[in-house]
Design a protein around this motif. Structure first.
Motif, PDB file in Angstrom:
ATOM      1  N   TYR A   1      58.243  71.552  26.767  1.00 40.38           N
ATOM      2  CA  TYR A   1      57.215  71.542  25.720  1.00 40.38           C
ATOM      3  C   TYR A   1      56.441  72.859  25.692  1.00 40.38           C
ATOM      4  CZ  TYR A   1      58.285  66.596  25.724  1.00 40.38           C
ATOM      5  OH  TYR A   1      58.945  65.401  25.649  1.00 40.38           O
ATOM      6  N   PRO A   2      56.806  73.769  24.786  1.00 39.03           N
ATOM      7  CA  PRO A   2      56.084  75.047  24.686  1.00 39.03           C
ATOM      8  C   PRO A   2      54.596  74.871  24.394  1.00 39.03           C
ATOM      9  CG  PRO A   2      58.153  75.160  23.497  1.00 39.03           C
ATOM     10  CD  PRO A   2      57.957  73.726  23.880  1.00 39.03           C
ATOM     11  N   GLU A   3      54.261  73.832  23.641  1.00 40.88           N
ATOM     12  CA  GLU A   3      52.856  73.569  23.306  1.00 40.88           C
ATOM     13  C   GLU A   3      52.310  72.385  24.105  1.00 40.88           C
ATOM     14  OE1 GLU A   3      53.140  75.350  18.775  1.00 40.88           O
ATOM     15  OE2 GLU A   3      53.679  73.255  19.134  1.00 40.88           O
ATOM     16  N   PHE A   4      53.045  72.029  25.162  1.00 42.98           N
ATOM     17  CA  PHE A   4      52.653  71.024  26.134  1.00 42.98           C
ATOM     18  C   PHE A   4      52.794  69.594  25.596  1.00 42.98           C
ATOM     19  CE2 PHE A   4      50.184  74.912  26.886  1.00 42.98           C
ATOM     20  CZ  PHE A   4      50.852  75.327  28.025  1.00 42.98           C
ATOM     21  N   HIS A   5      53.185  68.734  26.499  1.00 45.56           N
ATOM     22  CA  HIS A   5      53.377  67.326  26.150  1.00 45.56           C
ATOM     23  C   HIS A   5      52.036  66.734  25.717  1.00 45.56           C
ATOM     24  CE1 HIS A   5      54.297  63.059  26.528  1.00 45.56           C
ATOM     25  NE2 HIS A   5      55.585  63.390  26.568  1.00 45.56           N
ATOM     26  N   PRO A   6      52.042  65.949  24.642  1.00 50.05           N
ATOM     27  CA  PRO A   6      50.765  65.416  24.132  1.00 50.05           C
ATOM     28  C   PRO A   6      50.012  64.540  25.124  1.00 50.05           C
ATOM     29  CG  PRO A   6      52.654  64.402  23.021  1.00 50.05           C
ATOM     30  CD  PRO A   6      53.173  65.572  23.785  1.00 50.05           C
TER      31      PRO A   6
END
Length: 285
Positions: A141-146
């Motif tokens: 996850y480049p924008e991090f796991h929610p």
């Protein structure tokens, strides 16, 4: 970009629910074979809700396409017995790739979460039961796991999947190349050395993309949202603009050293092929 470079190109499908959908996916897959993909992957519904259709789709691809099929396998809501049976069935049909995921809870799910709580536990189980039979892909996850509590926690979970036996990773889609490169740099700092292939989502419909992104936590940059809304009544214009945006994203990723591209096709070939053509990825066209 030249076709002489070795890139891990792959395409993702979802299992069709109707006979018409089955025919459409067959046509889409045949069109995308010109990319000579490393594999075609097939998604697995929340809580295993598409398990049978995933299995049938994977078998059809493996038997008739001449390319590897990689079923997604999510463990949430499942048991070790059920997962082992699936792995044995896939082995029996010559499947050698698995995309191992924790998975999301189905909407309104109130049942038991199953015997696996995290994807690293699933990866470890696959390795224990099947050795090196499967090449295991996991999610990144480049924008991090929610659901990640922090950047560190997200990267720690990713490293646990790698240590459990993952061979490669596919990222959630994104439209900010810097996020991908930051992820790769962070992984290098933590001695994570598996390939991390960026996931690419062609833009075909703004409302659909916004809905997907809000659900999975993928960011659509503000400038891109505003430009896409300018094409609200112009589907062809939106798709042409989207092809340009995504092609430039892919060019930057590949120039920066990305080992390949994984296309989220939504069972459509047109936009993926247009992007691939601009990138010079079409082989023997």
């Amino acid at each position: 970009m030249t076709t002489e470079q070795t890139l891990a190109i792959s395409c993702e499908f979802f299992p069709p629910r109707t006979d018409k959908g089955v025919l459409k996916l067959h046509q889409t897959r045949e069109q995308l074979q010109i990319l000579h993909p490393t594999f075609f992957s097939v998604t697995f519904g929340a809580g295993g809700s598409t398990q049978e259709k995933t299995f049938e789709t994977v078998k059809e691809i493996q038997k008739h396409s001449g390319f590897d099929a990689a079923p997604h396998l999510s463990c949430i809501g499942s048991t070790r017995e059920n997962i082992l049976k699936l792995l044995q069935d896939y082995q029996a049909h010559g499947i050698h790739r698995i995309v191992a995921l924790r998975g999301d809870k189905p909407s309104g799910w109130a049942g038991h979460l199953g015997e696996f709580r995290h994807a690293n536990e699933l990866v470890e189980f696959i390795r224990t039961e099947t050795g090196k039979h499967f090449f295991i892909e996991v999610a990144a996850y480049p924008e991090f796991h929610p659901e990640a509590h922090s950047t560190k926690a997200d990267l720690d979970f990713f490293k646990q999947k790698v240590q459990a036996g993952a061979d490669s990773a596919i990222t959630q889609y994104f439209y900010n190349a810097d996020a991908y490169f930051r992820l790769v740099d962070n992984c290098v700092e933590r001695d994570i050395d598996i390939p991390i292939v960026p996931g690419i989502m062609p833009i075909s419909n703004y409302e659909q993309l916004a809905r997907f992104s809000d659900t999975c936590g993928a960011e659509i940059p503000r400038w891109l949202r505003r430009r896409l809304k300018d094409f609200e009544d112009d589907k062809e214009g939106l798709q042409a603009f989207g092809v340009d945006v995504v092609t430039k994203l892919c060019e930057r990723l590949l120039e920066g050293g990305a080992p390949g591209l994984h296309f989220y096709t939504l069972n459509q070939a047109k936009l993926t092929l247009e992007i691939a053509t601009h990138l010079g990825l079409i082989v023997n066209a």
